[in-house]
Design an enzyme around this catalytic site. Structure first.
Site, PDB file in Angstrom:
ATOM      1  N   TYR A 156       0.848  -1.203   0.000  1.00 10.39           N
ATOM      2  CA  TYR A 156       0.000   0.000   0.000  1.00 10.39           C
ATOM      3  C   TYR A 156       0.881   1.251   0.000  1.00 10.39           C
ATOM      4  O   TYR A 156       0.655   2.184  -0.782  1.00 10.39           O
ATOM      5  CB  TYR A 156      -0.928  -0.024   1.214  1.00 10.39           C
ATOM      6  CG  TYR A 156      -1.920   1.113   1.263  1.00 10.39           C
ATOM      7  CD1 TYR A 156      -3.081   1.064   0.506  1.00 10.39           C
ATOM      8  CD2 TYR A 156      -1.707   2.234   2.064  1.00 10.39           C
ATOM      9  CE1 TYR A 156      -4.011   2.104   0.544  1.00 10.39           C
ATOM     10  CE2 TYR A 156      -2.619   3.273   2.111  1.00 10.39           C
ATOM     11  CZ  TYR A 156      -3.767   3.212   1.359  1.00 10.39           C
ATOM     12  OH  TYR A 156      -4.683   4.250   1.398  1.00 10.39           O
ATOM     13  N   LYS A 160       0.905   4.074  -2.975  1.00 14.66           N
ATOM     14  CA  LYS A 160       0.504   5.463  -2.753  1.00 14.66           C
ATOM     15  C   LYS A 160       1.667   6.427  -3.006  1.00 14.66           C
ATOM     16  O   LYS A 160       1.472   7.575  -3.413  1.00 14.66           O
ATOM     17  CB  LYS A 160      -0.067   5.638  -1.343  1.00 14.66           C
ATOM     18  CG  LYS A 160      -1.391   4.882  -1.146  1.00 14.66           C
ATOM     19  CD  LYS A 160      -2.451   5.328  -2.132  1.00 14.66           C
ATOM     20  CE  LYS A 160      -3.781   4.612  -1.953  1.00 14.66           C
ATOM     21  NZ  LYS A 160      -4.789   5.069  -2.927  1.00 14.66           N
TER      22      LYS A 160
END
Ligand code: NAP
Length: 256
Positions: A156, A160
């Site tokens: 993640y 991002k």
């Protein structure tokens, strides 16, 4: 009211959480909204709420990781409403929460396919329509996890961080064509995504939420509307001089 009058927006992952709040706020400000997601019933319910409030919206099923689907749905939204001015790349997953040395390639790739490839594909197939409209605004959902590290969710974080820089590159590539591209970096927002992390945590949902509250100097986690307000601003002409920027909405999380 009316800050997005005459604009057409598409929102990915628009059935739940930040995406749903964004669809409703964009519509309240006058935009016609293409609500897209994997969850058809919840997506239809968002459209129903918008229409009941007097707004304009239609739902499309869309998996952002599938190129042909992305191309078809973007064409259909532009056909339905006559043009496309705003793309909100909101769909995302938190993915596997294990230390890096325990993550399989498949687990890694799943997060990258949705969070990174999805933004790439929706930008790729959105730009043509924004060009046709004489310019527009792309808003990419990154995260505080795209700015600072934390000892969890390795893919993640990678995804991002990628979205943060994809935003700046695309901002530079398309600036001369009047297409603005910005990223939004939420702190923890209480949505189905974060609630699921709480359910999976050893301490349980309530204690998890209290711990998250304490991580934000302002004393609590955020609400979907806190982020939707920033997205609406970036989508609107009020942000006509804003491109390649990072809008951090995090209750002070990254201010330390
Ligand atoms: P959410 O409540 O899970 O809503 C996201 C929606 O996108 C869900 O309906 C989700 O379905 C859907 N989705 C997942 N994979 C998709 C795909 N391949 N194609 C289309 N839609 C898909 O998430 P959220 O918390 O509102 O987060 C929205 C965005 O903000 C995400 O990009 C997230 O990373 C980012 N963000 C959130 C927070 C936070 O604290 N909530 C903080 C920083 C950044 P499923 O539920 O089935 O996955």
């Amino acid at each position: 009211m009316g800050r997005l009058k005459d604009k057409v927006a598409i929102v990915t992952g628009g059935a739940r959480g930040i995406g749903a709040a964004t669809c409703e706020m964009l519509a309240r400000e006058g935009a016609a909204v293409g609500v897209t997601d994997l969850h058809d019933e919840e997506g239809a319910a968002v459209v129903e709420r918008i229409r009941t409030a007097g707004g304009t919206a239609r739902y499309w099923h869309l998996d952002v990781a599938e190129e042909q689907e992305v191309q078809r749905v973007f064409n259909e939204v532009a056909d339905e409403f006559g043009r496309l001015n705003v793309v909100v790349n909101n769909a995302g997953i938190s993915g596997i929460n294990k230390p890096t040395d325990e993550i399989t390639v498949e687990e890694w790739e799943q997060v990258i396919a949705i969070n990174v490839r999805g933004v790439f594909l929706c930008t790729k197939h959105g730009v043509k329509h924004l060009r046709n409209a004489g310019g527009g605004s792309i808003v990419n959902l990154s995260s505080i996890y795209g700015i600072v590290g934390a000892p969890d969710l390795p893919p993640y974080h990678a995804s991002k961080g990628a979205v943060r820089l994809m935003t700046k590159t695309d901002a530079l590539l398309y600036a001369k064509e009047g297409i603005r591209v910005n990223s939004v970096h939420p702190g923890y927002i209480w949505t189905p995504l974060v609630e699921a992390l709480g359910r999976e945590s050893p301490q349980g949902v309530e204690a998890f939420r209290r711990e998250l509250d304490e991580k934000h100097p302002i004393g609590h986690v955020g609400e979907p509307e806190d982020i939707a307000a920033g997205i609406v601003y970036l989508a609107s002409d009020e942000a006509k001089f804003v491109t390649g920027s990072e809008l951090v909405i995090d209750g002070g999380y990254t201010a330390r």
